[in-house]
Enzyme design. Structure first.
Site, PDB file in Angstrom:
ATOM      1  N   GLY A  53       0.862  -1.174   0.000  1.00 38.24           N
ATOM      2  CA  GLY A  53       0.000   0.000   0.000  1.00 38.24           C
ATOM      3  C   GLY A  53       0.900   1.226   0.000  1.00 38.24           C
ATOM      4  N   ALA A  54       0.584   2.192  -0.869  1.00 40.40           N
ATOM      5  CA  ALA A  54       1.512   3.292  -1.130  1.00 40.40           C
ATOM      6  C   ALA A  54       1.987   4.036   0.129  1.00 40.40           C
ATOM      7  CB  ALA A  54       0.879   4.249  -2.138  1.00 40.40           C
ATOM      8  N   GLN A 204      -5.708  -8.765  -2.850  1.00 41.35           N
ATOM      9  CA  GLN A 204      -5.736  -7.829  -1.714  1.00 41.35           C
ATOM     10  C   GLN A 204      -7.179  -7.524  -1.275  1.00 41.35           C
ATOM     11  OE1 GLN A 204      -3.771  -7.450  -4.395  1.00 41.35           O
ATOM     12  NE2 GLN A 204      -1.909  -6.318  -3.944  1.00 41.35           N
ATOM     13  N   ASP A 245      -1.487   4.979  -6.172  1.00 39.24           N
ATOM     14  CA  ASP A 245      -0.051   4.801  -5.887  1.00 39.24           C
ATOM     15  C   ASP A 245       0.762   5.964  -6.419  1.00 39.24           C
ATOM     16  OD1 ASP A 245      -1.299   1.952  -5.969  1.00 39.24           O
ATOM     17  OD2 ASP A 245       0.528   1.855  -4.754  1.00 39.24           O
ATOM     18  N   ASN A 255      -3.138   3.197 -10.087  1.00 41.48           N
ATOM     19  CA  ASN A 255      -3.547   2.363  -8.945  1.00 41.48           C
ATOM     20  C   ASN A 255      -3.471   0.896  -9.378  1.00 41.48           C
ATOM     21  OD1 ASN A 255      -4.570   2.177  -6.198  1.00 41.48           O
ATOM     22  ND2 ASN A 255      -6.495   1.511  -7.073  1.00 41.48           N
TER      23      ASN A 255
HETATM   24  O1  MRU Z   1       0.564  -3.767  -4.707  1.00 44.92           O
HETATM   25  P1  MRU Z   1      -0.065  -3.099  -3.516  1.00 44.92           P
HETATM   26  O2  MRU Z   1      -0.896  -4.002  -2.685  1.00 44.92           O
HETATM   27  O3  MRU Z   1       0.962  -2.327  -2.717  1.00 44.92           O
HETATM   28  O4  MRU Z   1      -1.036  -2.033  -4.167  1.00 44.92           O
HETATM   29  C1  MRU Z   1      -1.807  -1.205  -3.347  1.00 44.92           C
HETATM   30  C2  MRU Z   1      -2.746  -0.356  -4.095  1.00 44.92           C
HETATM   31  O5  MRU Z   1      -2.817  -0.378  -5.302  1.00 44.92           O
HETATM   32  C3  MRU Z   1      -3.561   0.606  -3.301  1.00 44.92           C
HETATM   33  O6  MRU Z   1      -4.780   0.836  -3.910  1.00 44.92           O
HETATM   34  C4  MRU Z   1      -2.802   1.926  -3.218  1.00 44.92           C
HETATM   35  O7  MRU Z   1      -1.518   1.726  -2.697  1.00 44.92           O
HETATM   36  C5  MRU Z   1      -3.494   2.931  -2.424  1.00 44.92           C
HETATM   37  S1  MRU Z   1      -3.398   2.455  -0.716  1.00 44.92           S
HETATM   38  C6  MRU Z   1      -3.787   3.499   0.319  1.00 44.92           C
END
Ligand code: MRU
Length: 365
Positions: A53-54, A204, A245, A255
């Protein structure tokens, strides 16, 4: 106004002198807390998506810098450079490391470690507060939509929100981004229901978002990634809420892979499509998302295999495709600004336009 933050997935344990994180690769079956003591462990947690998550990636990296400089005060630059290589798409990583590096680089050796810990703690607290504010601004949007719907459909109506991936408290300092308005709505007594995209290949949505929502008793339904368009055509989705992201200076929203297809379906069905993000997710140096944002490509086995528990309760990985099948596994996609109704940030809701991003930039300074 924000009340106390909800659950958190990362904290610094002052007694054990280490960073503690929930291992997100074990959810929803086990809540296992990991202790991270070194730069290498922090970097591995990001690469292997024990944390993801970003915003959380950026916060973990900030603590990773501390874990490095506390044992080697000459390692600041090396720590920042190696953490920056862990994942390419979420710009929060670069944002957090730039803040750490620029604030620490000129400090005398003995001040470095305490200052690094203090700043990492601050980034965590700031993100929690930002996400709380995103929740409040997003709640205004949900409340208006709900009131409109209730006027048309009566008292018993429920607001249906579709979300993709996990943009909840597991992905941030607290609250989440896209899920923060949902939690605030629940606290405000607004009747909401969330359609949770399972979010292949790493699921996720299925393993994290559905679990999170269940912890807070938010009504939700897990759907396959391909179901959203059908639900939208049948009037079952009132709003799409996703995280980001990296969002560009023109309002393009990068995203989790599959977000773009949801935005196209929402546009075709006149359904509002919002991205919720702290300002640390905006890359003001990038203009065109499709050509300028690096899209992470991940291992083939994320596509060829799935993880879950079997009937005996054992965590297992099974293969779902013919051995040797060629695989492509892009982790993210870009939703062009024209498909985005608005950007919900901690500083307010902004249009996904050059003008909108300019006014956000002015507010940041
Ligand atoms: O690959 P991930 O699980 O890190 O991807 C996460 C996402 O795409 C979320 O939607 C994004 O980070 C926003 S989280 C607050």
């Amino acid at each position: 106004m924000s009340s106390a933050p909800q659950q958190t997935t990362l904290w610094y344990d002052g007694q054990d002198n280490c960073l503690k994180v929930i291992d997100q690769t074990r959810l929803p079956f086990e809540v296992e807390v990991l202790a991270l003591n070194t730069l290498e462990q922090a970097a591995d947690a990001i690469v292997s998506m024990k944390v993801r998550g970003a915003p959380l990636i950026g916060i973990t990296a900030a603590f990773g810098v501390y874990l490095s400089v506390r044992t080697d005060s000459g390692s600041l630059r090396y720590a920042c450079e190696s953490l920056l290589r862990t994942r390419p798409t979420a710009v929060n990583l670069r944002w957090a490391l730039d803040r750490m590096y620029n604030s620490l680089k000129d400090l005398p050796e003995q001040q470095l470690a305490p200052a690094a810990l203090e700043l990492a703690q601050r980034l965590l607290a700031e993100d929690a507060a930002a996400c709380g504010a995103i929740g409040d601004f997003g709640l205004d949007i949900l409340t208006k939509l709900y009131q409109q719907k209730r006027e048309l459909q009566g008292q018993d109506t429920v607001l249906n929100i579709l979300t993709h991936c996990n943009a909840g408290w597991l992905a941030t300092g607290a609250w989440g981004t896209a899920l923060a308005p949902v939690y605030k709505a629940k606290l405000a007594g607004l009747p909401v229901h969330v359609w949770v995209d399972e979010t292949r290949p790493r699921n996720q949505g299925a393993s994290l978002t559905a679990w999170e929502l269940a912890q807070s008793s938010v009504p939700h339904t897990l759907i396959t990634d391909n179901a959203g368009g059908h639900l939208m055509q049948h009037g079952q989705v009132d709003i799409c809420l996703v995280g980001s992201d990296r969002t560009t200076s023109t309002g393009d929203v990068c995203n989790k892979i599959g977000t773009y297809l949801k935005a196209l379906a929402a546009y075709d069905n006149l359904i509002p499509f919002y991205a919720a993000l702290p300002v640390s997710t905006v890359d003001f140096e990038a203009a065109d998302g499709v050509s300028e944002i690096p899209i992470e490509e991940r291992a083939a086995d994320e596509v060829t295999h799935v993880q879950g528990i079997d009937d005996a309760g054992q965590l297992r990985r099974v293969q779902t495709s013919h051995p040797g099948t060629r695989v492509s596994n892009y982790g993210f996609d870009v939703t062009p600004a024209r498909l985005v109704t608005g950007l919900i940030t901690e500083l307010g809701v902004f249009p996904a336009t050059v003008q909108g991003l300019l006014s956000l930039k002015i507010q940041i300074r």
